[in-house]
Design an enzyme around this catalytic site. Structure first.
Site, PDB file in Angstrom:
ATOM      1  N   SER A   1      54.771  33.687  40.131  1.00 22.62           N
ATOM      2  CA  SER A   1      56.201  33.206  40.077  1.00 22.62           C
ATOM      3  C   SER A   1      57.275  34.383  39.800  1.00 22.62           C
ATOM      4  O   SER A   1      57.190  34.773  38.658  1.00 22.62           O
ATOM      5  CB  SER A   1      56.257  32.114  39.236  1.00 22.62           C
ATOM      6  OG  SER A   1      57.623  31.633  38.954  1.00 22.62           O
ATOM      7  N   THR A   6      45.101  49.902  24.412  1.00 19.30           N
ATOM      8  CA  THR A   6      43.918  49.100  24.647  1.00 19.30           C
ATOM      9  C   THR A   6      43.911  48.015  25.611  1.00 19.30           C
ATOM     10  O   THR A   6      42.928  47.582  26.222  1.00 19.30           O
ATOM     11  CB  THR A   6      43.031  48.786  23.445  1.00 19.30           C
ATOM     12  OG1 THR A   6      43.797  48.230  22.540  1.00 19.30           O
ATOM     13  CG2 THR A   6      42.528  50.093  22.921  1.00 19.30           C
ATOM     14  N   LEU A  10      46.904  39.189  28.798  1.00 17.10           N
ATOM     15  CA  LEU A  10      47.479  38.552  27.693  1.00 17.10           C
ATOM     16  C   LEU A  10      46.682  36.777  27.647  1.00 17.10           C
ATOM     17  O   LEU A  10      47.000  36.493  26.338  1.00 17.10           O
ATOM     18  CB  LEU A  10      48.873  38.326  27.888  1.00 17.10           C
ATOM     19  CG  LEU A  10      49.548  39.994  27.889  1.00 17.10           C
ATOM     20  CD1 LEU A  10      50.834  39.688  28.321  1.00 17.10           C
ATOM     21  CD2 LEU A  10      49.177  40.677  26.806  1.00 17.10           C
ATOM     22  N   LYS A  14      48.311  61.537  30.255  1.00 17.72           N
ATOM     23  CA  LYS A  14      48.202  61.521  28.896  1.00 17.72           C
ATOM     24  C   LYS A  14      47.157  62.259  28.297  1.00 17.72           C
ATOM     25  O   LYS A  14      46.032  61.807  28.652  1.00 17.72           O
ATOM     26  CB  LYS A  14      48.291  59.958  28.584  1.00 17.72           C
ATOM     27  CG  LYS A  14      48.086  59.607  27.081  1.00 17.72           C
ATOM     28  CD  LYS A  14      48.092  58.164  26.816  1.00 17.72           C
ATOM     29  CE  LYS A  14      47.878  57.802  25.472  1.00 17.72           C
ATOM     30  NZ  LYS A  14      47.518  56.378  25.393  1.00 17.72           N
ATOM     31  N   PRO A  24      43.325  62.983  19.905  1.00 14.89           N
ATOM     32  CA  PRO A  24      42.972  63.625  21.398  1.00 14.89           C
ATOM     33  C   PRO A  24      42.170  62.801  22.068  1.00 14.89           C
ATOM     34  O   PRO A  24      41.071  62.336  21.668  1.00 14.89           O
ATOM     35  CB  PRO A  24      42.726  64.964  21.099  1.00 14.89           C
ATOM     36  CG  PRO A  24      41.977  65.038  19.790  1.00 14.89           C
ATOM     37  CD  PRO A  24      42.500  63.847  19.049  1.00 14.89           C
ATOM     38  N   ILE A  62      45.275  47.292  28.767  1.00 16.61           N
ATOM     39  CA  ILE A  62      45.007  47.306  30.049  1.00 16.61           C
ATOM     40  C   ILE A  62      43.398  47.750  30.342  1.00 16.61           C
ATOM     41  O   ILE A  62      42.718  47.154  31.069  1.00 16.61           O
ATOM     42  CB  ILE A  62      45.744  48.384  30.721  1.00 16.61           C
ATOM     43  CG1 ILE A  62      47.143  47.876  30.727  1.00 16.61           C
ATOM     44  CG2 ILE A  62      45.331  48.651  32.289  1.00 16.61           C
ATOM     45  CD1 ILE A  62      48.329  49.110  31.221  1.00 16.61           C
TER      46      ILE A  62
HETATM   47  C1  LIG Z   1      55.095  45.032  23.324  1.00 19.61           C
HETATM   48  C2  LIG Z   1      53.926  45.252  24.209  1.00 19.61           C
HETATM   49  C3  LIG Z   1      53.669  46.616  24.602  1.00 19.61           C
HETATM   50  C4  LIG Z   1      52.435  47.036  25.290  1.00 19.61           C
HETATM   51  N1  LIG Z   1      51.940  48.066  25.646  1.00 19.61           N
HETATM   52  C5  LIG Z   1      50.658  48.317  26.283  1.00 19.61           C
HETATM   53  C6  LIG Z   1      50.432  49.658  26.507  1.00 19.61           C
HETATM   54  O1  LIG Z   1      51.028  50.707  26.184  1.00 19.61           O
HETATM   55  N2  LIG Z   1      49.160  49.739  27.097  1.00 19.61           N
HETATM   56  C7  LIG Z   1      48.416  48.492  27.351  1.00 19.61           C
HETATM   57  O2  LIG Z   1      47.244  48.933  27.857  1.00 19.61           O
HETATM   58  N3  LIG Z   1      48.922  47.427  27.501  1.00 19.61           N
HETATM   59  C8  LIG Z   1      50.048  47.296  26.746  1.00 19.61           C
HETATM   60  N4  LIG Z   1      50.559  45.943  26.624  1.00 19.61           N
HETATM   61  C9  LIG Z   1      49.742  44.851  27.110  1.00 19.61           C
HETATM   62  C10 LIG Z   1      49.981  44.601  28.591  1.00 19.61           C
HETATM   63  O3  LIG Z   1      51.624  44.610  28.744  1.00 19.61           O
HETATM   64  C11 LIG Z   1      49.090  43.848  29.103  1.00 19.61           C
HETATM   65  O4  LIG Z   1      47.801  43.714  28.757  1.00 19.61           O
HETATM   66  C12 LIG Z   1      49.456  43.546  30.604  1.00 19.61           C
HETATM   67  O5  LIG Z   1      50.759  43.929  31.009  1.00 19.61           O
HETATM   68  C13 LIG Z   1      48.773  42.444  31.225  1.00 19.61           C
HETATM   69  O6  LIG Z   1      49.686  41.400  31.212  1.00 19.61           O
HETATM   70  P1  LIG Z   1      49.379  40.033  31.966  1.00 19.61           P
HETATM   71  O7  LIG Z   1      49.289  40.521  33.385  1.00 19.61           O
HETATM   72  O8  LIG Z   1      48.372  39.434  31.125  1.00 19.61           O
HETATM   73  O9  LIG Z   1      50.592  39.024  31.735  1.00 19.61           O
HETATM   74  P2  LIG Z   1      51.968  38.779  32.454  1.00 19.61           P
HETATM   75  O10 LIG Z   1      52.696  40.366  32.897  1.00 19.61           O
HETATM   76  O11 LIG Z   1      52.665  38.275  31.423  1.00 19.61           O
HETATM   77  O12 LIG Z   1      51.877  38.314  33.778  1.00 19.61           O
HETATM   78  C14 LIG Z   1      51.717  36.721  33.759  1.00 19.61           C
HETATM   79  C15 LIG Z   1      51.794  36.191  35.218  1.00 19.61           C
HETATM   80  O13 LIG Z   1      51.566  34.775  35.153  1.00 19.61           O
HETATM   81  C16 LIG Z   1      52.832  34.489  36.141  1.00 19.61           C
HETATM   82  N5  LIG Z   1      52.848  33.046  35.604  1.00 19.61           N
HETATM   83  C17 LIG Z   1      52.736  32.652  34.343  1.00 19.61           C
HETATM   84  N6  LIG Z   1      53.034  31.178  34.357  1.00 19.61           N
HETATM   85  C18 LIG Z   1      53.063  30.537  35.671  1.00 19.61           C
HETATM   86  C19 LIG Z   1      53.402  29.567  36.207  1.00 19.61           C
HETATM   87  N7  LIG Z   1      53.399  28.420  35.618  1.00 19.61           N
HETATM   88  N8  LIG Z   1      53.354  29.620  37.629  1.00 19.61           N
HETATM   89  C20 LIG Z   1      53.055  30.691  38.288  1.00 19.61           C
HETATM   90  N9  LIG Z   1      52.941  31.846  37.882  1.00 19.61           N
HETATM   91  C21 LIG Z   1      52.925  32.012  36.385  1.00 19.61           C
HETATM   92  C22 LIG Z   1      53.690  35.119  35.800  1.00 19.61           C
HETATM   93  O14 LIG Z   1      54.652  35.140  36.693  1.00 19.61           O
HETATM   94  C23 LIG Z   1      53.299  36.613  35.809  1.00 19.61           C
HETATM   95  O15 LIG Z   1      53.063  36.999  37.165  1.00 19.61           O
HETATM   96  C24 LIG Z   1      51.636  45.768  25.815  1.00 19.61           C
HETATM   97  C25 LIG Z   1      51.964  44.475  25.655  1.00 19.61           C
HETATM   98  C26 LIG Z   1      53.237  44.269  24.702  1.00 19.61           C
HETATM   99  C27 LIG Z   1      53.632  42.706  24.211  1.00 19.61           C
END
Ligand SMILES: Cc1cc2nc3c(=O)[nH]c(=O)nc-3n(C[C@H](O)[C@H](O)[C@H](O)COP(=O)(O)OP(=O)(O)OC[C@H]3O[C@@H](n4cnc5c(N)ncnc54)[C@H](O)[C@@H]3O)c2cc1C
Length: 503
Positions: A39, A343, A332, A78, A96, A345
């Site tokens: 979405s 870690t 997440l 990196k 490193p 990703i």
């Molecule tokens: C502050 C912070 C810093 C970070 N830094 C790093 C980093 O440097 N290196 C690293 O490896 N990781 C990092 N991470 C973790 C990383 O951001 C996530 O592991 C990665 O972005 C994966 O996110 P995701 O796809 O699980 O969730 P999201 O990006 O939240 O995606 C969720 C998806 O689900 C969809 N969705 C949710 N509910 C619905 C619904 N009801 N209907 C339809 N679609 C829905 C959303 O639209 C979206 O497309 C960080 C996280 C945070 C919080």
């Protein structure tokens, strides 16, 4: 055995599109349907831009061309992470990627360094890591293939724009047959007897049915958490940071080939250099710092912010099971450990490779599911211990936050590791532990854990010979670094992001 015919991925963030791109490559036999629902109105978490070296393997498996990937995601290279003010205020150390020096006679290099570290001209341990020396000089070149060359010991990862990375993977996945459905999921249908998920239902009434569901819905954990009710193991007593605020700023000049993590009064701040901007963020414990104070502190320390700060909240931990019935959670939706060592990703990548290794049929065997859960839970625990080490092994006591973490009880597995290292600098590494011995050694020493002794096998080698070999090695890394191009020049010559210029 009835094969899975339809895979539904819920969510289009980094996790969703990594899963989709991998599924398109490895599961598409012409019969299976792969659908991704996301979405735009909900959006993604929008952070997550620093990685660790195994990402190269993931890209390679997907057949991704490095230069194209770097250009299209605004990526930089990196070589590790610089930690500022962690062991004590005013201190810094570098973690490193790759190895430290060369082992002698089967004994780890760092053992020789431990014995001679107080001798003249020995230097710090990262002087013996190709990635550490190159990072300090702001230089980058890909590793050499000749194993005798110092440059063969360099390992690297990327910093990239999370939104552009998801878009990049989306283009590939869609070109390979993944069907994307735009819409907000408002309901989930489950089988009354088995509890298996049968379909997700969108707000406009469309139904997307499947055999296997991959929950990549972010912190909400729509299928695994909300629908199947799988509980969450809360690790916030070990990792009390539960908030972050992020803000992008102008591109850094010169362009550093490393992430910086600077300890702050109630958490730490990241700096992630990309080609077109610099990612900045403050990770903090809300018990010790208010959201407004955190935002003010971050913005005050960032030159030329490019957008409004974005606030995020989370709880460190992992789901009790990452695979339940016909749902596997990635990203997440499965758990979160703060990004101090980049870690998350990687854990998505690991989840994908283990899922494909144990790919089910419609019978969903319990032993395959349990094996997945055991392996993935272990991965999260290894990462947890490594991150907790950075907090526990501090000498800082200048704020309530640092006093809490240095005095907190820690997992037995980590306590044992620290005790063993304190003795003779040995690292107990489990088979599947993500971080190799050099990483543990860099952080243990960097945080100020000084072993009382060293491996007695080191005494079998003549001291003068060892010191001469170490001096030669160190000079070799230094000379090699000077022959490498500046990181910005390498990027500009090989993989510049269109429309971006800079030195
Ligand atoms: C502050 C912070 C810093 C970070 N830094 C790093 C980093 O440097 N290196 C690293 O490896 N990781 C990092 N991470 C973790 C990383 O951001 C996530 O592991 C990665 O972005 C994966 O996110 P995701 O796809 O699980 O969730 P999201 O990006 O939240 O995606 C969720 C998806 O689900 C969809 N969705 C949710 N509910 C619905 C619904 N009801 N209907 C339809 N679609 C829905 C959303 O639209 C979206 O497309 C960080 C996280 C945070 C919080």
């Amino acid at each position: 055995m009835t094969p899975i015919e339809s895979v539904v991925i819920v969510g289009g963030g980094t996790a969703g599109w990594m899963a989709a791109a991998a599924a398109a490559r490895f599961l598409d036999d012409g019969h299976r349907r792969i659908t991704l629902v996301e979405s735009d109105a909900i959006g993604t978490v929008g952070v997550g831009e620093a990685t660790i070296p195994p990402i190269l393997g993931f890209n390679r498996l997907l057949g991704i061309d490095e230069a194209e990937f770097v250009r299209e995601t605004g990526a930089t290279f990196k070589l590790g992470i610089e930690f500022v003010d962690w062991g004590g205020r005013g201190e810094r150390y570098f973690h490193p990627f790759g190895e430290h020096g060369r082992d002698f006679q089967g004994v780890a290099f760092h053992q020789y360094w431990l014995k001679h570290r107080h001798a003249a001209r020995i230097g710090v341990l990262s002087d013996y890591a190709m990635a550490g020396v190159a990072a300090a000089a702001g230089r980058f070149a890909p590793p050499a293939t000749d194993p005798r060359a110092p440059l063969s010991q360099l390992a690297y990862a990327y910093h990239f724009d999370a939104g552009l990375y998801a878009a990049f993977l989306r283009r590939r996945a869609e070109a390979q047959g993944v069907v994307r459905i735009e819409g907000r999921i408002s309901g989930v249908e489950t089988d009354a007897q088995t509890g298996f998920v049968g379909a997700v239902v969108l707000e406009d009434g469309r139904r997307v049915a499947g055999d296997l569901f991959i929950d990549c819905s972010g912190f909400r954990s729509l299928l695994l958490g909300e629908t199947l009710g799988v509980g969450y193991r809360d690790w916030s007593h070990w990792l009390p940071c539960d908030r972050a605020v992020a803000v992008p700023a102008a591109r850094a000049a010169p362009l550093p080939p490393f992430t910086r993590a600077t300890a702050q009064a109630a958490g730490w701040q990241w700096r992630i250099p990309l080609q077109h901007r610099t990612g900045n963020g403050l990770v903090y414990a809300s018990a010790h710092l208010s959201d407004d104070a955190a935002e003010d502190a971050l913005v005050a320390g960032v030159d030329a912010p490019l957008a409004a700060p974005r606030r995020l909240s989370f709880t460190a931990g992992v789901r009790e099971r990452l695979w339940d019935r016909n749902v596997v959670a990635l990203g997440l939706a499965g758990g979160f450990i703060e990004p101090l060592e980049s870690t998350s990703i990687h854990l998505i990548q690991t989840g994908i490779s283990k899922l494909f290794w144990l790919f089910p049929d419609k019978g969903f065997s319990a032993v395959e599911r349990d094996t997945y859960n055991r392996l993935m839970t272990e991965q999260f625990e290894y990462v947890r211990d490594f991150i907790v080490l950075h907090y526990k092994a501090t000498r800082r006591d200048d704020t309530p936050f640092w006093r809490y973490v240095r005095n907190m009880a820690i997992p037995d597995s980590l306590a044992h590791k620290i005790a063993l290292f304190r003795e003779k600098g040995r690292v107990m590494r489990f088979d599947h532990d993500l971080f190799a011995v050099p990483s543990w050694v860099a952080v243990m020493l960097g945080q100020g854990i000084a072993p009382q002794g060293y491996d007695p096998l080191v005494d079998a080698m003549d001291d003068a010979r060892i010191c001469a070999a170490m001096a030669e090695m160190r000079a070799g890394y230094a000379a090699q670094a000077l022959r490498m191009p500046l990181h910005a020049d390498y990027v500009a010559a090989h993989c510049p992001m269109p429309g971006v210029s800079g030195g």
